[in-house]
Design a protein around this motif. Sequence first.
Motif, mmCIF file in Angstrom:
data_model
loop_
_atom_site.group_PDB
_atom_site.id
_atom_site.type_symbol
_atom_site.label_atom_id
_atom_site.label_comp_id
_atom_site.label_asym_id
_atom_site.label_seq_id
_atom_site.Cartn_x
_atom_site.Cartn_y
_atom_site.Cartn_z
ATOM 1 N N LEU A 10 0.814 -1.210 0.000
ATOM 2 C CA LEU A 10 0.000 0.000 0.000
ATOM 3 C C LEU A 10 0.848 1.262 0.000
ATOM 4 C CD1 LEU A 10 -2.742 -1.035 2.598
ATOM 5 C CD2 LEU A 10 -2.878 -1.089 0.109
ATOM 6 N N ALA A 11 2.093 1.149 0.467
ATOM 7 C CA ALA A 11 2.924 2.339 0.624
ATOM 8 C C ALA A 11 3.595 2.784 -0.675
ATOM 9 C CB ALA A 11 3.984 2.092 1.688
ATOM 10 N N ASP A 12 3.515 1.992 -1.723
ATOM 11 C CA ASP A 12 4.148 2.375 -2.980
ATOM 12 C C ASP A 12 3.534 3.654 -3.533
ATOM 13 O OD1 ASP A 12 5.893 0.330 -3.012
ATOM 14 O OD2 ASP A 12 4.943 -0.808 -4.623
ATOM 15 N N LEU A 13 4.380 4.458 -4.206
ATOM 16 C CA LEU A 13 3.851 5.617 -4.905
ATOM 17 C C LEU A 13 2.966 5.155 -6.049
ATOM 18 C CD1 LEU A 13 7.106 7.760 -5.075
ATOM 19 C CD2 LEU A 13 5.037 8.352 -3.831
ATOM 20 N N PRO A 14 1.958 5.931 -6.398
ATOM 21 C CA PRO A 14 1.095 5.528 -7.512
ATOM 22 C C PRO A 14 1.889 5.430 -8.811
ATOM 23 C CG PRO A 14 0.679 7.812 -6.866
ATOM 24 C CD PRO A 14 1.541 7.224 -5.810
ATOM 25 N N THR A 15 1.569 4.429 -9.624
ATOM 26 C CA THR A 15 2.322 4.217 -10.867
ATOM 27 C C THR A 15 2.002 5.261 -11.924
ATOM 28 O OG1 THR A 15 0.578 2.703 -11.595
ATOM 29 C CG2 THR A 15 2.482 1.736 -10.467
ATOM 30 N N ASP A 16 0.857 5.921 -11.778
ATOM 31 C CA ASP A 16 0.485 6.933 -12.769
ATOM 32 C C ASP A 16 0.901 8.341 -12.340
ATOM 33 O OD1 ASP A 16 -1.248 7.073 -10.665
ATOM 34 O OD2 ASP A 16 -3.060 7.346 -11.890
ATOM 35 N N ARG A 17 1.886 8.406 -11.440
ATOM 36 C CA ARG A 17 2.339 9.691 -10.931
ATOM 37 C C ARG A 17 3.072 10.481 -12.022
ATOM 38 N NH1 ARG A 17 5.947 5.811 -9.268
ATOM 39 N NH2 ARG A 17 8.185 6.246 -9.607
ATOM 40 N N VAL A 18 3.230 11.784 -11.805
ATOM 41 C CA VAL A 18 4.066 12.606 -12.663
ATOM 42 C C VAL A 18 5.529 12.264 -12.378
ATOM 43 C CG1 VAL A 18 4.845 14.955 -13.172
ATOM 44 C CG2 VAL A 18 2.409 14.495 -12.797
ATOM 45 N N HIS A 19 6.286 11.985 -13.413
ATOM 46 C CA HIS A 19 7.701 11.663 -13.229
ATOM 47 C C HIS A 19 8.509 12.951 -13.219
ATOM 48 C CE1 HIS A 19 7.494 7.272 -13.383
ATOM 49 N NE2 HIS A 19 6.402 7.488 -14.116
ATOM 50 N N LEU A 20 9.229 13.168 -12.140
ATOM 51 C CA LEU A 20 9.832 14.472 -11.878
ATOM 52 C C LEU A 20 10.967 14.832 -12.832
ATOM 53 C CD1 LEU A 20 9.827 14.439 -7.964
ATOM 54 C CD2 LEU A 20 8.115 15.358 -9.540
ATOM 55 N N GLU A 21 11.548 13.828 -13.494
ATOM 56 C CA GLU A 21 12.626 14.163 -14.422
ATOM 57 C C GLU A 21 12.130 14.960 -15.629
ATOM 58 O OE1 GLU A 21 11.497 9.903 -15.737
ATOM 59 O OE2 GLU A 21 11.562 11.086 -13.897
ATOM 60 N N SER A 22 10.799 14.981 -15.824
ATOM 61 C CA SER A 22 10.234 15.710 -16.960
ATOM 62 C C SER A 22 9.807 17.131 -16.599
ATOM 63 C CB SER A 22 9.028 14.946 -17.522
ATOM 64 O OG SER A 22 7.998 14.847 -16.536
ATOM 65 N N CYS A 23 9.967 17.507 -15.339
ATOM 66 C CA CYS A 23 9.526 18.838 -14.913
ATOM 67 C C CYS A 23 10.435 19.923 -15.494
ATOM 68 C CB CYS A 23 9.536 18.939 -13.386
ATOM 69 S SG CYS A 23 8.241 17.968 -12.584
ATOM 70 N N GLU A 24 9.850 21.092 -15.706
ATOM 71 C CA GLU A 24 10.594 22.274 -16.138
ATOM 72 C C GLU A 24 10.340 23.415 -15.169
ATOM 73 O OE1 GLU A 24 12.774 22.599 -18.412
ATOM 74 O OE2 GLU A 24 12.563 20.650 -19.406
ATOM 75 N N PRO A 25 11.356 24.144 -14.716
ATOM 76 C CA PRO A 25 12.766 23.877 -15.022
ATOM 77 C C PRO A 25 13.241 22.572 -14.418
ATOM 78 C CG PRO A 25 12.573 25.501 -13.276
ATOM 79 C CD PRO A 25 11.181 25.276 -13.790
ATOM 80 N N ALA A 26 14.338 22.063 -14.944
ATOM 81 C CA ALA A 26 14.839 20.761 -14.511
ATOM 82 C C ALA A 26 15.102 20.741 -13.015
ATOM 83 C CB ALA A 26 16.120 20.429 -15.270
ATOM 84 N N ILE A 27 14.747 19.638 -12.379
ATOM 85 C CA ILE A 27 14.949 19.475 -10.944
ATOM 86 C C ILE A 27 16.359 18.931 -10.694
ATOM 87 C CG2 ILE A 27 14.207 18.189 -8.894
ATOM 88 C CD1 ILE A 27 11.382 18.240 -10.045
ATOM 89 N N ALA A 28 17.067 19.573 -9.793
ATOM 90 C CA ALA A 28 18.432 19.150 -9.476
ATOM 91 C C ALA A 28 18.431 17.797 -8.784
ATOM 92 C CB ALA A 28 19.100 20.186 -8.589
ATOM 93 N N LEU A 29 19.365 16.948 -9.170
ATOM 94 C CA LEU A 29 19.514 15.660 -8.494
ATOM 95 C C LEU A 29 20.267 15.824 -7.179
ATOM 96 C CD1 LEU A 29 19.303 12.561 -8.452
ATOM 97 C CD2 LEU A 29 21.426 12.491 -9.787
ATOM 98 N N GLY A 30 21.273 16.685 -7.172
ATOM 99 C CA GLY A 30 22.098 16.848 -5.978
ATOM 100 C C GLY A 30 21.702 18.063 -5.163
ATOM 101 N N PRO A 31 22.020 18.049 -3.877
ATOM 102 C CA PRO A 31 21.626 19.153 -3.000
ATOM 103 C C PRO A 31 22.364 20.456 -3.280
ATOM 104 C CG PRO A 31 23.029 17.606 -1.816
ATOM 105 C CD PRO A 31 22.703 16.966 -3.131
ATOM 106 N N LEU A 32 23.575 20.392 -3.816
ATOM 107 C CA LEU A 32 24.324 21.629 -4.056
ATOM 108 C C LEU A 32 23.661 22.485 -5.127
ATOM 109 C CD1 LEU A 32 28.050 20.462 -3.924
ATOM 110 C CD2 LEU A 32 26.610 21.326 -2.081
ATOM 111 N N ASP A 33 22.999 21.838 -6.080
ATOM 112 C CA ASP A 33 22.283 22.574 -7.120
ATOM 113 C C ASP A 33 20.792 22.668 -6.824
ATOM 114 O OD1 ASP A 33 24.384 23.272 -8.895
ATOM 115 O OD2 ASP A 33 24.520 21.175 -9.484
ATOM 116 N N GLY A 34 20.392 22.128 -5.678
ATOM 117 C CA GLY A 34 18.996 22.182 -5.294
ATOM 118 C C GLY A 34 18.806 22.951 -4.005
ATOM 119 N N ARG A 35 18.695 22.233 -2.909
ATOM 120 C CA ARG A 35 18.405 22.832 -1.610
ATOM 121 C C ARG A 35 19.408 23.918 -1.214
ATOM 122 N NH1 ARG A 35 15.436 21.108 2.819
ATOM 123 N NH2 ARG A 35 16.159 21.801 4.862
#
Length: 494
Positions: A10-35
């Motif tokens: 039950l705890a799995d994320l929904p399979t029909d979720r929005v995949h974040l790698e497609s978001c614009e602007p691009a989402i940083a993978l690492g914290p130095l370019d993100g948080r």
Amino acid sequence: MNTTPASARLADLPTDRVHLESCEPAIALGPLDGRYRAVTAPLADHLSEAALNRARVHVEVEWLIHLTDEGVLPGAPRFSDAEKEYLRGLVREFSDKQIAQLASIEAETRHDVKAVEYLLKAHLDAAPSVLGDTVLPQVHEIVHIFCTSEDINNLSYALTIRSAIEQVWLPAARGLVEDLRSMARDHAEAPMLARTHGQPATPTTLGKELAVIAWRLSRQVARVESTAYLGKINGATGTYGAHVLSVPGADWPAIARSFVEKLGLTFNPLTTQIESHDWQAELYSDIARFNRIAHNLATDVWTYISLGYFRQRLSAQGSTGSSTMPHKVNPIRFENGEANLEISCALLDTLSSTLVTSRLQRDLTDSTTQRNVGVAVGHSLLALDNIRKGLAGLDVDEDRLREDLDATWEVLGEPVQQAMRAAAVAGATGMADPYERLKELTRGKKVTPEAMREFIANLGMPAEVEQRLSALTPATYTGLAAELVAQIDQLPYE
């Protein structure tokens, strides 16, 4: 082991979720370019892929100008001041447009340095639309002449690493040293119980302990400041083979040295295809050593906070201490500093050990390794920011310092013992076995002021020595600690 089938979890994320790698602007993978982007963003102008490519363009442009200025190539034209200005304008104006052009070119070439070469050639072709009559479109074959990719890369990395260290990291490192120096002066005479091995020990002053760290850090700053950034431009295996065959009458080592030194770098006369990267290993070891001393600072301050020697101002640490315990003000700045210093050191150690080795005349392990220099320096920069902000939010609790000192009169066992030894040497009698007698009085015991003074009075010391010892308290037994703080007025890096 969890054997629950995926369909039943039950705890799995929904399979029909929005995949974040497609978001614009691009989402940083690492914290130095993100948080933590706000803190580390200045490094992007030096140690990002775009900054590396801009430096490559700079090296290619300057090599082209250098060869034509020196008249090395028979038949090559000399450039006018306007033509040189136009060429260098590509570096000055390098931004989104050129980054996109390079990405498009590299998608075809599958080679990053070749893409830079083609970008510069396109800039040559466009020169008539700006300059009118110009020789620039006719000098395609001088671009990248006699160069292997590593000739361009080693110089570009030296330039970008130097600028990152000198313009971003060193100011932050010096800032931490200055913060500590100011605090050391302010608290030079604040007596504090030392805790060697975590146990009550000979008192010191808070300022002297901070001065020790400032001094240690400043020595590493001095080492980083003295870094020699090496470079070479000598061809595919470091022999000037193509140079000498094509233009045999030129003094190619002298031409190469002159070019490297014009870039403000130190010439490396003996290399394989690559510049050996030893200077990088030395630099990263020095930064890592600075990091580890700063880590020592963070853990010590964390401990002093836990002992109550420092109080944290809530406004300086953040609005929330604990999510469930409202009384707490957590020392998060120092904990975050610790963690980022550890990550930085791990990367710097890897860089130091990896970059000094290359199979035979060349392998490409350094290519992907060097792309992590910005990450290593970024985590150090983030740690320095955290620690400096943490220090700025501290107040010294002098009542708590006095309380600890007043509760540990047993630490005066050391000066009494040593005074007995000195008195014995001077001819006083009754001073035998000083260590054992003080051990009997103090070890594992709480000693009161009255007990200590009674012990001193019964020793039969010379009157002047007895008077000096009887006047002593833990808070006044700090030796030259306060005076020693003045040593930080002549820090090694100055």
